[in-house]
Design a protein around this motif. Structure first.
Motif, PDB file in Angstrom:
ATOM      1  N   UNK A   1       0.834  -1.205   0.000  1.00 59.62           N
ATOM      2  CA  UNK A   1       0.000   0.000   0.000  1.00 59.62           C
ATOM      3  C   UNK A   1       0.867   1.254   0.000  1.00 59.62           C
TER       4      UNK A   1
ATOM      5  N   UNK B   1      -0.028   5.115  -0.570  1.00 56.40           N
ATOM      6  CA  UNK B   1      -0.992   5.293   0.521  1.00 56.40           C
ATOM      7  C   UNK B   1      -0.273   5.549   1.841  1.00 56.40           C
TER       8      UNK B   1
ATOM      9  N   UNK C   1      -5.518  -2.541  -1.980  1.00 53.89           N
ATOM     10  CA  UNK C   1      -6.215  -1.758  -0.945  1.00 53.89           C
ATOM     11  C   UNK C   1      -5.767  -0.302  -0.984  1.00 53.89           C
ATOM     12  N   UNK C   2      -4.461  -0.105  -1.180  1.00 51.61           N
ATOM     13  CA  UNK C   2      -3.927   1.251  -1.227  1.00 51.61           C
ATOM     14  C   UNK C   2      -4.483   2.034  -2.406  1.00 51.61           C
ATOM     15  N   UNK C   3      -4.454   1.416  -3.584  1.00 54.41           N
ATOM     16  CA  UNK C   3      -4.964   2.094  -4.784  1.00 54.41           C
ATOM     17  C   UNK C   3      -6.461   2.382  -4.669  1.00 54.41           C
ATOM     18  N   UNK C   4      -7.175   1.432  -4.078  1.00 53.57           N
ATOM     19  CA  UNK C   4      -8.624   1.586  -3.912  1.00 53.57           C
ATOM     20  C   UNK C   4      -8.926   2.807  -3.033  1.00 53.57           C
ATOM     21  N   UNK C   5      -8.195   2.896  -1.910  1.00 49.42           N
ATOM     22  CA  UNK C   5      -8.418   4.022  -0.997  1.00 49.42           C
ATOM     23  C   UNK C   5      -8.047   5.350  -1.665  1.00 49.42           C
ATOM     24  N   UNK C   6      -6.910   5.356  -2.342  1.00 52.31           N
ATOM     25  CA  UNK C   6      -6.435   6.603  -2.963  1.00 52.31           C
ATOM     26  C   UNK C   6      -7.380   7.066  -4.064  1.00 52.31           C
TER      27      UNK C   6
ATOM     28  N   UNK D   1     -10.625   6.295  -4.296  1.00 55.12           N
ATOM     29  CA  UNK D   1     -11.888   6.707  -3.658  1.00 55.12           C
ATOM     30  C   UNK D   1     -11.769   8.117  -3.074  1.00 55.12           C
TER      31      UNK D   1
END
Lengths: 391, 324
Positions: free
Chosen positions: A69, A74, B90-95, B97
């Motif tokens: 992540x 992130x 998960x990181x790409x999804x959060x970023x 969003x």
């Protein structure tokens, strides 16, 4: 200026991390860390923070997932203890070599065997050389503050290294303490958005974690060492900025009544507050005792440590871990080597104590001082002693 | 009425011309695996992030300061590829969003060898698939630890000689049956599982494209011929892959939402396994009776697969639902 609250420290740490606009967290349950994971997932479940909470199947995968992540750009957080940290061990030097600003809370707990769930520092000591910034806290307020500060240090463009914050398990994580919780506005003011250097995004493809042989490997290691050493400057800047905003200042080496002390004790973590009470007792008896508390473990604060101990005649270094068959506690050997080239240095004594959650109340600290004070040989002591252990 | 299922139009000229894995990498000559990786990249396209395990494909492609990758690529360790990929996802999804990155859809792909998938990487893979991340995991199975020198893995087939399970005076090489990884993944109940082989490039590309189009986890088990480790001439990779399929040693099939479909490339009648063994030094020591035992097992496994297809194919789904 923040709000006064009383809550369990582990929950407060999760609250503090929740103020940091994290994008992703991956945490695996382990005592005594679990309350951090539970509360963080509550915050996500209630929509109080906008982040992905990945319920991984091991701590190895927790660290792997936050590496992924963080590589994607992130702001990523994890937390663990003891065996979990040992399971992550393989990945810690990779995270630092990849210069990923991951933040991790460690609820310090003894490592097996035998299995034990209570507090000491045997879990973090084997991670010493992983290239992470590593700091210890003494109470709930410091745990909250450092959890927020960690992101700012890690993500600073001159640092870009992972940070771990060591919070004594149970003795600290499970205490209900009063403290000042920063507000969201205050944290926003302190902590800018994370601007990663390079990310895993098709807009600009990069290769992360390449294969390097003898022609480049050593240079990469040296670069990591330089980066970790240089991070101290930023750590000091960030702490001073925190002090300006919140009125609480932090130093790599904290001292208590040490200026005129003839005999000093060095502690790390939550034992410091108990030792402080012992110092007061000894001072009441007319003994010039003082305390040195090591907050920053990596990068090691050589200058500050030397300055703090140089006028003392005797120094008791306490360790909550042991290097079996070696020179004693890991803190002891660090301090000894740090003072090796000094013309003026105290005699150093090493007590290994508080292993596996063994309680060390005030009279035990006083006892250590009395024993060392009684030593009139004036000779360098080149050994260590387990304190309060049955033969 | 005949209904044409899964109708796709495929022709070599429709294959993506982009080379996202560039030439100049350090793979052995005749490597079937790197060919498969190249085809995979063509099928995935540029909006892809790859997490790779330690192994042949990692060391041949990422010798610092060079790289063969034209897609974002990350390598962390050996056993954790699926976990790394799940973190990237998960990181790409959060970023995405939160509007911190542009709003394009990016497929995250984990890739590992048989060891990194079936042995040391098994737990991380099982966890990532169970959690339902929107990612593809591709196992490039060359049936042993080739990067470290041809040591046996749980993907090594019965009877194959490797450097840690060698054929000797009292041993016939590998003493265990190959772990059926595709079935284990199907048992996770993920939306899509397929087996593939670069000797059938159109089938392979179609399966990667299908996995790419599916939201959620999918798993592709790619048979990856290794002339170096299999002791076969370097010009035989493709033909050996074809023989593995034609003999039923490595049947091509897919499991979509629990429903089985054997690939049309499978022959009506399987060729004898000895045809497949012939060209590979790793099987040279096998005696007639040992080959017969292996043949029996292949027949049984293939029959089981055909039965599953019969019971669990798209047309029968309705009936199953009714029974349930």
């Amino acid at each position: 200026m923040g709000k006064r609250v009383g809550m369990e420290v582990a929950i407060a740490v999760a609250e503090a991390v929740g103020l940091c606009d994290i994008d992703m967290a991956a945490v695996y349950p382990i005592t005594p860390q679990s309350h951090i994971a539970e509360h963080l997932s509550d915050l996500v479940a209630n929509g109080e923070i906008d982040a992905e909470f990945v319920t991984v199947e091991s701590e190895h995968s927790a660290m792997s997932a936050v590496i992924g992540a963080s590589g994607a750009g992130a702001r990523a957080f994890t937390a663990t203890s003891s065996q979990g940290l040992m399971l992550m061990h393989e990945l810690l030097p990779i995270a630092s070599a990849m210069r990923l600003p991951i933040c991790m809370a460690i609820a310090n707990r003894a490592i097996s065997g035998p299995l034990n769930i209570l507090n000491d520092h045997t879990d973090i000591m084997p991670q010493r050389d992983s290239g992470w910034i590593s700091m210890f806290v003494e109470n709930g307020q410091e745990a909250i503050d450092m959890s927020i500060i960690a992101f700012k240090i890690a993500e600073h463009k001159d640092v870009m290294l992972p940070v771990n914050v060591n919070i004594d398990g149970f003795q600290l994580t499970h205490m209900v303490e009063p403290f000042e919780m920063p507000t969201q506005e205050e944290v926003n003011q302190f902590l800018p958005p994370f601007v990663p250097h390079a990310t895993l995004h098709p807009a600009k493809p990069v290769t992360m974690g390449a294969f390097a042989m003898s022609d480049y490997f050593a240079e990469i290691m040296k670069a990591k060492d330089e980066a970790l050493k240089n991070s101290k400057k930023v750590i000091l800047e960030v702490w001073s900025e925190w002090a300006k905003l919140f009125g609480r200042s932090y130093k790599p080496v904290e001292t208590y009544k040490s200026e005129d002390a003839e005999i000093l004790m060095l502690t790390m973590g939550s034992m410091g507050e108990t030792a402080q009470m012992a110092i007061d007792e000894l001072r009441d008896k007319g003994i010039k005792a003082g305390l040195v508390k090591l907050r920053l473990w990596r990068p090691f604060p050589f200058e500050e440590l030397k300055a703090a101990v140089k006028n003392a005649k005797k120094l008791i270094v306490t360790d909550r871990a042991i290097s079996f068959g070696g020179p004693g506690g890991p803190v002891f050997s660090e301090i000894k080597s740090a003072l090796y080239a000094e013309n003026q240095r105290p005699l150093i004594y090493n007590y290994i104590y508080g292993l596996g959650g063994r309680d060390i109340p005030v009279p035990e600290f006083v006892g250590m001082f009395e024993k060392v004070l009684a030593d009139k040989t004036g000779q360098l002591v080149d050994s260590y002693e387990f304190w309060g252990v049955r033969e | 009425m005949n209904i044409v299922e899964n109708f796709d139009l495929f022709a070599p000229k429709l294959i993506n011309k982009q080379e996202l894995l560039s030439s100049g990498h350090r793979a052995c000559s005749g490597c079937g695996e790197v060919l498969a990786v190249r085809l995979m990249c063509k099928a995935l396209g540029e909006n892809t992030v790859i997490a790779a395990a330690t192994g042949c494909m990692e060391i041949i492609s990422s010798m610092f300061p060079t790289t063969a990758w034209r897609v974002p690529w990350i390598h962390v360790a050996f056993e954790n590829t699926a976990a790394v990929a799940s973190g990237v996802e998960a990181g790409l999804k959060a970023l995405r969003k939160k509007g911190k990155i542009d709003d394009r859809y990016i497929k995250v792909v984990g890739m590992a060898g048989d060891g990194g998938t079936m042995d040391i990487g098994f737990q991380a893979l099982s966890g990532a698939m169970e959690r339902g991340h929107d990612m593809i995991f591709v196992c490039f199975d060359n049936e042993a630890y080739m990067n470290t020198g041809i040591q046996r893995s749980s993907g090594t087939p019965m009877g194959a000689s490797t450097t840690t399970a060698p054929a000797g005076k009292v041993s016939s090489g590998q003493k265990t049956w190959k772990k059926n990884m595709a079935e284990i993944m199907a048992a996770h109940g993920i939306p899509y599982v397929a087996t593939a082989c670069p000797s059938y490039p159109l089938d392979f590309i179609r399966k990667i494209e299908k996995a790419k189009s599916i939201k959620g986890p999918s798993y592709i088990h790619c048979f990856s011929m290794c002339p170096t480790g299999w002791r076969s001439p370097s010009n035989t990779a493709i033909s050996v892959g074809r023989l593995a399929v034609e003999t039923g040693v490595f049947p091509l099939f897919e499991v979509e939402h629990g429903l089985y479909r054997v690939s049309p490339d499978m022959p009506k009648k399987l060729r004898p396994v000895k045809d497949y063994f012939k060209s590979q030094g790793r099987f040279r020591h096998l005696k007639e009776d040992e080959i017969d035992t292996i043949q029996d097992r292949i027949n049984l496994e293939y029959k089981k697969l055909l039965e599953k297809e019969k019971c669990l194919k798209t047309g029968n789904a309705q009936k199953i639902t009714e029974v349930g």
